[in-house]
Design a protein around this motif. Structure first.
Motif, PDB file in Angstrom:
ATOM      1  N   PHE A 269     -32.906  28.451 -24.172  1.00  0.00           N
ATOM      2  CA  PHE A 269     -31.485  28.377 -23.881  1.00  0.00           C
ATOM      3  C   PHE A 269     -31.075  29.448 -22.885  1.00  0.00           C
ATOM      4  CE2 PHE A 269     -31.213  31.285 -27.549  1.00  0.00           C
ATOM      5  CZ  PHE A 269     -30.347  32.240 -27.079  1.00  0.00           C
ATOM      6  N   ARG A 270     -31.806  30.566 -22.834  1.00  0.00           N
ATOM      7  CA  ARG A 270     -31.523  31.575 -21.817  1.00  0.00           C
ATOM      8  C   ARG A 270     -31.885  31.046 -20.426  1.00  0.00           C
ATOM      9  NH1 ARG A 270     -32.627  37.861 -23.296  1.00  0.00           N
ATOM     10  NH2 ARG A 270     -30.708  38.157 -24.479  1.00  0.00           N
ATOM     11  N   ALA A 271     -32.993  30.318 -20.327  1.00  0.00           N
ATOM     12  CA  ALA A 271     -33.371  29.714 -19.051  1.00  0.00           C
ATOM     13  C   ALA A 271     -32.354  28.655 -18.633  1.00  0.00           C
ATOM     14  CB  ALA A 271     -34.769  29.107 -19.147  1.00  0.00           C
ATOM     15  N   VAL A 272     -31.782  27.944 -19.626  1.00  0.00           N
ATOM     16  CA  VAL A 272     -30.721  26.985 -19.325  1.00  0.00           C
ATOM     17  C   VAL A 272     -29.528  27.712 -18.709  1.00  0.00           C
ATOM     18  CG1 VAL A 272     -29.050  25.374 -20.327  1.00  0.00           C
ATOM     19  CG2 VAL A 272     -31.426  25.342 -21.105  1.00  0.00           C
ATOM     20  N   CYS A 273     -29.157  28.849 -19.283  1.00  0.00           N
ATOM     21  CA  CYS A 273     -28.043  29.636 -18.736  1.00  0.00           C
ATOM     22  C   CYS A 273     -28.335  30.072 -17.302  1.00  0.00           C
ATOM     23  CB  CYS A 273     -27.781  30.865 -19.610  1.00  0.00           C
ATOM     24  SG  CYS A 273     -27.024  30.511 -21.207  1.00  0.00           S
ATOM     25  N   LEU A 274     -29.553  30.528 -17.043  1.00  0.00           N
ATOM     26  CA  LEU A 274     -29.908  30.973 -15.698  1.00  0.00           C
ATOM     27  C   LEU A 274     -29.902  29.808 -14.713  1.00  0.00           C
ATOM     28  CD1 LEU A 274     -32.787  33.510 -16.475  1.00  0.00           C
ATOM     29  CD2 LEU A 274     -30.422  34.010 -15.813  1.00  0.00           C
ATOM     30  N   THR A 275     -30.277  28.616 -15.179  1.00  0.00           N
ATOM     31  CA  THR A 275     -30.246  27.441 -14.314  1.00  0.00           C
ATOM     32  C   THR A 275     -28.817  27.109 -13.909  1.00  0.00           C
ATOM     33  OG1 THR A 275     -32.234  26.539 -15.366  1.00  0.00           O
ATOM     34  CG2 THR A 275     -30.850  24.994 -14.134  1.00  0.00           C
ATOM     35  N   PHE A 276     -27.892  27.168 -14.871  1.00  0.00           N
ATOM     36  CA  PHE A 276     -26.492  26.912 -14.545  1.00  0.00           C
ATOM     37  C   PHE A 276     -25.919  28.023 -13.669  1.00  0.00           C
ATOM     38  CE2 PHE A 276     -26.780  23.574 -17.605  1.00  0.00           C
ATOM     39  CZ  PHE A 276     -25.727  22.715 -17.343  1.00  0.00           C
ATOM     40  N   ALA A 277     -26.409  29.245 -13.828  1.00  0.00           N
ATOM     41  CA  ALA A 277     -25.984  30.325 -12.948  1.00  0.00           C
ATOM     42  C   ALA A 277     -26.419  30.046 -11.510  1.00  0.00           C
ATOM     43  CB  ALA A 277     -26.560  31.658 -13.429  1.00  0.00           C
ATOM     44  N   PHE A 278     -27.611  29.505 -11.352  1.00  0.00           N
ATOM     45  CA  PHE A 278     -28.093  29.104 -10.021  1.00  0.00           C
ATOM     46  C   PHE A 278     -27.190  28.036  -9.432  1.00  0.00           C
ATOM     47  CE2 PHE A 278     -30.554  25.839  -7.744  1.00  0.00           C
ATOM     48  CZ  PHE A 278     -30.958  26.578  -6.634  1.00  0.00           C
ATOM     49  N   ILE A 279     -26.774  27.073 -10.264  1.00  0.00           N
ATOM     50  CA  ILE A 279     -25.870  26.019  -9.805  1.00  0.00           C
ATOM     51  C   ILE A 279     -24.537  26.622  -9.350  1.00  0.00           C
ATOM     52  CG2 ILE A 279     -24.455  24.074 -10.610  1.00  0.00           C
ATOM     53  CD1 ILE A 279     -26.833  23.286 -12.388  1.00  0.00           C
ATOM     54  N   GLY A 280     -23.996  27.529 -10.153  1.00  0.00           N
ATOM     55  CA  GLY A 280     -22.726  28.150  -9.803  1.00  0.00           C
ATOM     56  C   GLY A 280     -22.821  28.964  -8.529  1.00  0.00           C
ATOM     57  N   ALA A 281     -23.934  29.703  -8.357  1.00  0.00           N
ATOM     58  CA  ALA A 281     -24.113  30.503  -7.148  1.00  0.00           C
ATOM     59  C   ALA A 281     -24.179  29.609  -5.924  1.00  0.00           C
ATOM     60  CB  ALA A 281     -25.384  31.345  -7.269  1.00  0.00           C
ATOM     61  N   THR A 282     -24.881  28.491  -6.053  1.00  0.00           N
ATOM     62  CA  THR A 282     -24.973  27.545  -4.932  1.00  0.00           C
ATOM     63  C   THR A 282     -23.600  26.999  -4.574  1.00  0.00           C
ATOM     64  OG1 THR A 282     -27.209  26.911  -5.620  1.00  0.00           O
ATOM     65  CG2 THR A 282     -26.052  25.414  -4.124  1.00  0.00           C
ATOM     66  N   LEU A 283     -22.826  26.621  -5.604  1.00  0.00           N
ATOM     67  CA  LEU A 283     -21.491  26.086  -5.382  1.00  0.00           C
ATOM     68  C   LEU A 283     -20.602  27.109  -4.685  1.00  0.00           C
ATOM     69  CD1 LEU A 283     -19.597  23.655  -5.942  1.00  0.00           C
ATOM     70  CD2 LEU A 283     -18.980  24.760  -8.092  1.00  0.00           C
ATOM     71  N   ALA A 284     -20.647  28.369  -5.139  1.00  0.00           N
ATOM     72  CA  ALA A 284     -19.809  29.416  -4.555  1.00  0.00           C
ATOM     73  C   ALA A 284     -20.203  29.702  -3.112  1.00  0.00           C
ATOM     74  CB  ALA A 284     -19.915  30.687  -5.399  1.00  0.00           C
ATOM     75  N   ILE A 285     -21.511  29.757  -2.848  1.00  0.00           N
ATOM     76  CA  ILE A 285     -21.980  30.061  -1.494  1.00  0.00           C
ATOM     77  C   ILE A 285     -21.587  28.956  -0.525  1.00  0.00           C
ATOM     78  CG2 ILE A 285     -24.052  30.302  -0.063  1.00  0.00           C
ATOM     79  CD1 ILE A 285     -25.343  31.749  -2.470  1.00  0.00           C
ATOM     80  N   VAL A 286     -21.795  27.709  -0.938  1.00  0.00           N
ATOM     81  CA  VAL A 286     -21.485  26.592  -0.044  1.00  0.00           C
ATOM     82  C   VAL A 286     -19.990  26.475   0.196  1.00  0.00           C
ATOM     83  CG1 VAL A 286     -21.623  24.089   0.262  1.00  0.00           C
ATOM     84  CG2 VAL A 286     -23.581  25.338  -0.659  1.00  0.00           C
ATOM     85  N   GLN A 287     -19.187  26.555  -0.881  1.00  0.00           N
ATOM     86  CA  GLN A 287     -17.744  26.406  -0.703  1.00  0.00           C
ATOM     87  C   GLN A 287     -17.130  27.625  -0.030  1.00  0.00           C
ATOM     88  OE1 GLN A 287     -15.950  25.153  -4.462  1.00  0.00           O
ATOM     89  NE2 GLN A 287     -15.966  23.061  -3.666  1.00  0.00           N
ATOM     90  N   GLY A 288     -17.593  28.818  -0.404  1.00  0.00           N
ATOM     91  CA  GLY A 288     -17.011  30.023   0.173  1.00  0.00           C
ATOM     92  C   GLY A 288     -17.548  30.343   1.554  1.00  0.00           C
ATOM     93  N   GLY A 289     -18.823  30.043   1.806  1.00  0.00           N
ATOM     94  CA  GLY A 289     -19.428  30.446   3.068  1.00  0.00           C
ATOM     95  C   GLY A 289     -19.540  29.348   4.101  1.00  0.00           C
ATOM     96  N   ILE A 290     -19.548  28.080   3.668  1.00  0.00           N
ATOM     97  CA  ILE A 290     -19.742  26.986   4.616  1.00  0.00           C
ATOM     98  C   ILE A 290     -18.497  26.107   4.711  1.00  0.00           C
ATOM     99  CG2 ILE A 290     -21.135  24.958   5.185  1.00  0.00           C
ATOM    100  CD1 ILE A 290     -23.489  26.264   3.774  1.00  0.00           C
ATOM    101  N   VAL A 291     -18.022  25.589   3.565  1.00  0.00           N
ATOM    102  CA  VAL A 291     -16.889  24.668   3.594  1.00  0.00           C
ATOM    103  C   VAL A 291     -15.651  25.346   4.176  1.00  0.00           C
ATOM    104  CG1 VAL A 291     -15.358  23.223   2.196  1.00  0.00           C
ATOM    105  CG2 VAL A 291     -17.801  23.334   1.659  1.00  0.00           C
ATOM    106  N   ARG A 292     -15.377  26.572   3.772  1.00  0.00           N
ATOM    107  CA  ARG A 292     -14.185  27.265   4.283  1.00  0.00           C
ATOM    108  C   ARG A 292     -14.285  27.519   5.784  1.00  0.00           C
ATOM    109  NH1 ARG A 292     -10.290  29.697   1.477  1.00  0.00           N
ATOM    110  NH2 ARG A 292     -10.278  31.577   2.783  1.00  0.00           N
ATOM    111  N   ARG A 293     -15.491  27.701   6.291  1.00  0.00           N
ATOM    112  CA  ARG A 293     -15.663  27.907   7.735  1.00  0.00           C
ATOM    113  C   ARG A 293     -15.507  26.599   8.508  1.00  0.00           C
ATOM    114  NH1 ARG A 293     -17.818  32.912   9.033  1.00  0.00           N
ATOM    115  NH2 ARG A 293     -18.558  34.121   7.247  1.00  0.00           N
ATOM    116  N   LEU A 294     -15.945  25.508   7.897  1.00  0.00           N
ATOM    117  CA  LEU A 294     -15.841  24.215   8.562  1.00  0.00           C
ATOM    118  C   LEU A 294     -14.455  23.597   8.430  1.00  0.00           C
ATOM    119  CD1 LEU A 294     -19.254  22.562   7.562  1.00  0.00           C
ATOM    120  CD2 LEU A 294     -18.631  23.577   9.770  1.00  0.00           C
TER     121      LEU A 294
END
Length: 433
Positions: A269-294
């Motif tokens: 279940f800890r690995a599950v948490c880390l997997t969702f953290a990876f998902i959240g980081a990806t979402l934040a990077i794309v929306q904050g760093g790419i979508v907002r620029r485009l």
């Protein structure tokens, strides 16, 4: 109009956006803690082998959002955005605490109470979107909506990480602390909003709305759905979110693998948490760093369609990861799916707000949130039973639906114009529908 007042408004808007971003982010931290572990909790409590009860549990949150999002949006048009956001945060504190108690007692019906209540409280996200619409110009609207998406992404990044830290061990029962920590974080967001979140609606606007909106009438729904461009966007919203909900609600169980015979994945279940953290980081990077620029350079319709195509590729890669048992392919698929979703949602929200009457933006965005929630109800209710039949079936269904969604997005984006630029003939045509 002189430049000085405009500069003052722009400065005020930036400060308001920062506060609403922090408020949503802290509240989403609590949601991010709970979501990855919810299927694992429920499975430990003993649910039926077909996954129907677990599907209903996952769908209950979205069901309440479907019912209450337009009501919160309508209420925010009448009394203002700030009080509604405060009510929602207060509810989050209460029901996340109940979630902690439910997991400590291992009581499935109390878990249902917690998720239903959290869904009611969380339905105020449409009010946060209306707040963004109040405080941004049409040119900056998509950037503002991406800010909400970035808050979601960061919440889903650090929320699962806090769930990881709140859990006492890497195996067995995660315990009640993820729920309690979520309640504490929501209380922090409530305190921040109480002292720092100003009202975004002018007083005369709130009064005017209170005099014209007396309830969520069928007439108001017909007005929204009767506008061709808004109706098309809402249908596109439903299909895109429905396909994503299959993935979102089944991921935790799929990678944990405890109730899926023959599963190639067996994450703790800890690995599950880390997997969702990876998902959240990806979402934040794309929306904050790419979508907002485009945003502002590329049209919302193009951004949303591009994101949908990326998700189709990602869903097919999910099926390939299951068939091959490859963790590397799994994480590549997750990055592509979430990156695509980061393009879709803020773009569609921006289009909706641009094509809505400013006096009714809370109501329209609340309706959109209800459509979003209905898609999640269906996706959540069907996703887990589909997973029980075949681990690849939710991915294939999601890919097919997203293909339809891309077509709908393109058609909706090309079939309308901003509210302010609507011609009299178009307005007359809308009234006769």
């Amino acid at each position: 109009m002189s430049s000085a007042p405009a500069d003052k408004i722009e400065t005020t808007s930036r400060g308001s956006l920062a506060v609403v971003f922090l408020t949503v982010f802290i509240d989403l931290l609590g949601f991010g803690i709970v979501l990855p572990l919810l299927p694992i909790y429920a499975a430990q409590f003993g649910v039926d082998e077909h996954g129907i009860e677990l599907g209903l549990l996952m769908a209950s949150f979205s069901a309440m959002q479907f019912l209450f999002a337009p009501l919160w949006g309508l209420l925010s048009d009448r009394i203002g955005r700030r009080p509604v956001i405060m009510i929602g945060l207060s509810g989050s504190v209460i029901f996340y605490a109940i979630f902690g108690i439910a997991t400590e007692w291992q009581c499935i019906w109390l878990l249902f109470v917690a998720r239903i209540g959290a869904g009611i409280a969380g339905a105020t996200i449409s009010t946060a979107q209306a707040y963004i619409a109040d405080t941004t110009s049409l040119e900056n609207r998509s950037k503002g909506m991406a800010l909400i998406g970035m808050a979601f992404g960061l919440g889903f990044t650090f929320g699962p990480l806090l769930g990881f830290l709140a859990a006492p061990s890497g195996e067995g029962d995660p315990g009640p602390w993820p729920g309690y920590v979520a309640a504490i974080l929501s209380a922090g967001a409530l305190i921040l909003a109480w002292f720092k979140l100003p009202e975004s609606m002018p007083r005369d606007s709130a009064v005017r709305s209170s005099n014209t909106h007396r309830g969520l009438s069928l007439g108001s729904l017909r007005t929204a759905l009767g506008t061709k461009s808004i109706r098309g966007l809402l249908i596109a919203f439903f299909v895109c979110v429905f396909s994503f909900a299959n993935f979102e609600t089944t991921l935790g169980m799929m990678i944990h693998g405890s109730r899926l015979p023959g599963s190639p994945f067996h994450f703790s279940f800890r690995a599950v948490c880390l997997t969702f953290a990876f998902i959240g980081a990806t979402l934040a990077i794309v929306q904050g760093g790419i979508v907002r620029r485009l945003a502002g350079r590329v049209s919302e319709g193009t951004l949303a369609a591009t994101g949908g195509i990326a998700q189709i590729i990602g869903f097919l890669l999910i099926a390939a990861a299951v068939n091959t048992g490859s963790t590397g392919v799994l994480f590549l698929a997750l990055a592509i799916i979430v990156g695509g979703f980061a393009f879709v949602t803020p773009s569609l929200n921006s289009l909706l707000s641009r094509r809505s009457d400013p006096e009714k933006q809370g109501e329209i965005l609340g309706l959109a949130q209800s459509v979003n929630s209905m898609a999640r109800i269906v996706g959540s209710g069907l996703g887990i039973p589909l997973l029980m039949i075949s681990m690849t079936l939710p991915a294939y269904v999601a890919a097919g639906l997203m293909a339809v969604g891309v077509v709908l997005v393109i058609a909706a984006a090309r079939g309308g114009s901003d509210f302010e630029t609507e011609t009299p003939s178009e307005a007359a045509e809308t009234e006769t529908i």
